[in-house]
Design a protein around this motif. Sequence first.
Motif, PDB file in Angstrom:
ATOM      1  N   CYS A   1      31.857  38.055  45.201  1.00  0.00           N
ATOM      2  CA  CYS A   1      32.910  37.280  44.519  1.00  0.00           C
ATOM      3  C   CYS A   1      33.363  36.134  45.431  1.00  0.00           C
ATOM      4  O   CYS A   1      32.617  35.671  46.295  1.00  0.00           O
ATOM      5  N   ASN A   2      34.605  35.697  45.259  1.00  0.00           N
ATOM      6  CA  ASN A   2      35.164  34.683  46.164  1.00  0.00           C
ATOM      7  C   ASN A   2      36.503  35.169  46.661  1.00  0.00           C
ATOM      8  O   ASN A   2      37.457  35.310  45.881  1.00  0.00           O
ATOM      9  N   ALA A   3      36.558  35.472  47.948  1.00  0.00           N
ATOM     10  CA  ALA A   3      37.816  35.817  48.601  1.00  0.00           C
ATOM     11  C   ALA A   3      38.043  34.767  49.681  1.00  0.00           C
ATOM     12  O   ALA A   3      38.293  35.072  50.841  1.00  0.00           O
TER      13      ALA A   3
ATOM     14  N   ALA B   1      43.441  37.328  44.109  1.00  0.00           N
ATOM     15  CA  ALA B   1      44.708  38.066  44.143  1.00  0.00           C
ATOM     16  C   ALA B   1      45.854  37.315  44.844  1.00  0.00           C
ATOM     17  O   ALA B   1      46.916  37.099  44.244  1.00  0.00           O
ATOM     18  N   PRO B   2      45.679  36.879  46.111  1.00  0.00           N
ATOM     19  CA  PRO B   2      46.821  36.211  46.749  1.00  0.00           C
ATOM     20  C   PRO B   2      47.173  34.889  46.068  1.00  0.00           C
ATOM     21  O   PRO B   2      48.361  34.546  45.933  1.00  0.00           O
TER      22      PRO B   2
ATOM     23  N   ASN C   1      38.227  45.795  43.570  1.00  0.00           N
ATOM     24  CA  ASN C   1      37.818  44.401  43.798  1.00  0.00           C
ATOM     25  C   ASN C   1      36.857  44.026  42.669  1.00  0.00           C
ATOM     26  O   ASN C   1      36.559  44.846  41.784  1.00  0.00           O
TER      27      ASN C   1
ATOM     28  N   GLN D   1      31.654  33.787  40.512  1.00  0.00           N
ATOM     29  CA  GLN D   1      32.542  33.243  41.559  1.00  0.00           C
ATOM     30  C   GLN D   1      31.807  33.068  42.889  1.00  0.00           C
ATOM     31  O   GLN D   1      32.164  32.208  43.685  1.00  0.00           O
TER      32      GLN D   1
ATOM     33  N   ARG E   1      47.527  39.040  34.112  1.00  0.00           N
ATOM     34  CA  ARG E   1      46.356  39.772  34.625  1.00  0.00           C
ATOM     35  C   ARG E   1      46.854  41.082  35.247  1.00  0.00           C
ATOM     36  O   ARG E   1      47.773  41.072  36.050  1.00  0.00           O
TER      37      ARG E   1
ATOM     38  N   ALA F   1      40.082  42.137  48.144  1.00  0.00           N
ATOM     39  CA  ALA F   1      40.603  43.243  47.327  1.00  0.00           C
ATOM     40  C   ALA F   1      41.659  42.714  46.374  1.00  0.00           C
ATOM     41  O   ALA F   1      42.363  41.747  46.668  1.00  0.00           O
ATOM     42  N   ASP F   2      41.750  43.385  45.228  1.00  0.00           N
ATOM     43  CA  ASP F   2      42.806  43.053  44.261  1.00  0.00           C
ATOM     44  C   ASP F   2      43.947  44.061  44.294  1.00  0.00           C
ATOM     45  O   ASP F   2      45.089  43.737  44.005  1.00  0.00           O
TER      46      ASP F   2
HETATM   47  O1  MRU Z   1      38.726  37.728  38.753  1.00  0.00           O
HETATM   48  P1  MRU Z   1      39.022  37.039  40.056  1.00  0.00           P
HETATM   49  O2  MRU Z   1      38.120  35.891  40.329  1.00  0.00           O
HETATM   50  O3  MRU Z   1      40.486  36.701  40.186  1.00  0.00           O
HETATM   51  O4  MRU Z   1      38.698  38.159  41.140  1.00  0.00           O
HETATM   52  C1  MRU Z   1      38.835  37.850  42.489  1.00  0.00           C
HETATM   53  C2  MRU Z   1      38.432  38.955  43.385  1.00  0.00           C
HETATM   54  O5  MRU Z   1      38.014  40.005  42.966  1.00  0.00           O
HETATM   55  C3  MRU Z   1      38.677  38.728  44.847  1.00  0.00           C
HETATM   56  O6  MRU Z   1      37.702  39.363  45.612  1.00  0.00           O
HETATM   57  C4  MRU Z   1      40.047  39.309  45.210  1.00  0.00           C
HETATM   58  O7  MRU Z   1      41.028  38.835  44.347  1.00  0.00           O
HETATM   59  C5  MRU Z   1      40.431  39.000  46.605  1.00  0.00           C
HETATM   60  S1  MRU Z   1      40.814  37.307  46.808  1.00  0.00           S
HETATM   61  C6  MRU Z   1      41.299  37.037  48.397  1.00  0.00           C
END
Ligand code: MRU
Length: 351
Positions: free
Chosen positions: A158-160, A47-48, A248, A197, A88, A237-238
Motif C-alpha cells: 500500500c502507501n504509508a 490513517a494519519p 492494514n 496505492q 471511513r 497500520a490503520d
Molecule cells: O485505504 P487507504 O489507502 O486509506 O489505506 C491506507 C493504508 O492501509 C495504510 O497502510 C495505512 O493507513 C497506514 S498510512 C501511514
Amino acid sequence: MLYPVIWQNDSVSLIDQTRLPNEYTVVQIHRSEDMAQAIKTMIVRGAPAIGVAAAYGMYLGAREIETENHHEFLADLEKVAELLRSTRPTAVNLFWAISRMMKTAYETLGTVAEIKQNLLQTAQAINAEDIQTCQAIGDHGLAALPTTPEKLRILTHCNAGALATAGYGTALGVVRSAWREGRLERVFADETRPRLQGAKLTAWECVQEGIPVTVITDSMAAHCMKQGLIHAVVVGADRIAANGDTANKIGTYSVAIAAKAHNIPFFVAAPVSTVDFSLPDGSQIPIEERHPTEIYQIGNTTLTPSGVDFYNPAFDVTPSELITAIITENGAFNPGDLAKSQPQTLNTADM
Ligand code: MRU
C-alpha cells in the motif's frame, strides 16, 4: 518534503491522491461536508492523513455554526463530528483526532469565538505533531532494521508514505531514514490491488526522492522473498489492537504469512494514536467494505463477465504473532509489549 494536507488562506489544501501519479492537483476545502466527501472518496487517504484532515474538517464545521450559545454550539459540533466519523470506519486515527477536537471544544472555558480559535490551534497542532511523530518513527525504525546486509531491500504494501500522513510517512518514513543513512538498496512496492496505492503512490513518492523502487504485483511478493530479493518488510497500520493484531490494507496479512515462511522480519510502523487500546484483539476491528467497481473496473474497462458476485474488504488483520516489532514514535516494541508504547499508561501503572 511532501505535505498532503495544508492549512492556508483560511481553507485546507489537499493533494488529490485519486489523480496521482498522472496529475498533481490540489483541491481547496472550505466546508466540513466537502472534507467528509474528500475522505470518503479518498482524495485524502492513509490513517494519519485522514486524522489530520478530519481535525481541520471539525474546525471548518465549527466555523459554519452561527450561534453564540455555548450549549447549542456544542450540540451542532457533535453533528459535524458524526458526519466526519461516518466517512471511513477502520482507521482509528480519524476517531482519535475527532475526539481530541471535541475535547478541546468541551474544555475551552470561553466564548464560542474562543472555542473556534482553540479548535483551529488544535487541528494545527495535530498536523505539526504528526510530521514530528513520523520522523521519530523513521529513526526508531532505522535502529530496528536488520544490521546485515549493509544495504537492505525493503518490501512495503500500500502507501504509508508522506501522502498517507501529514508528511514523511510511517513505513516510508523508515525507508526515508534508511535511505538517508545509506542503509537502503531499493524498495519493492506491492502494487496493492484493488486501488493500486503501491503502484501509483508509493512508486511516485520514491521517484520524487530518487529512491530506487521496483513495483511488483501482489502475487509476486512470496516469489521475490524465496529468491532472496527481500531483507525486511515494513508496512503501515490503520488500527492496532492492544495485543498487537494489526489492521492494514488488504493483502498485508498474506505478505506477513509469506515473510514468516521465509524468515524475513515483518515490521509495522505506526504512531501510538493508531493503537486502539480499547480492543483486546483484532477480531473486533471494523473492516471497511468498498464498492465492487474497485475490483471489476480499470479506467473505462470492465474486467469481469456480468452475473458474478464481489467481495471487496479494504483491510485485513495480521495476527500479532506474525509481527516482528511495532515501530512507534516512542520506540520499537514487541507486539506483546505494546502498552509500553504509551508512557503515561506505564507511569500510572508503575505508581
Ligand atoms: O485505504 P487507504 O489507502 O486509506 O489505506 C491506507 C493504508 O492501509 C495504510 O497502510 C495505512 O493507513 C497506514 S498510512 C501511514
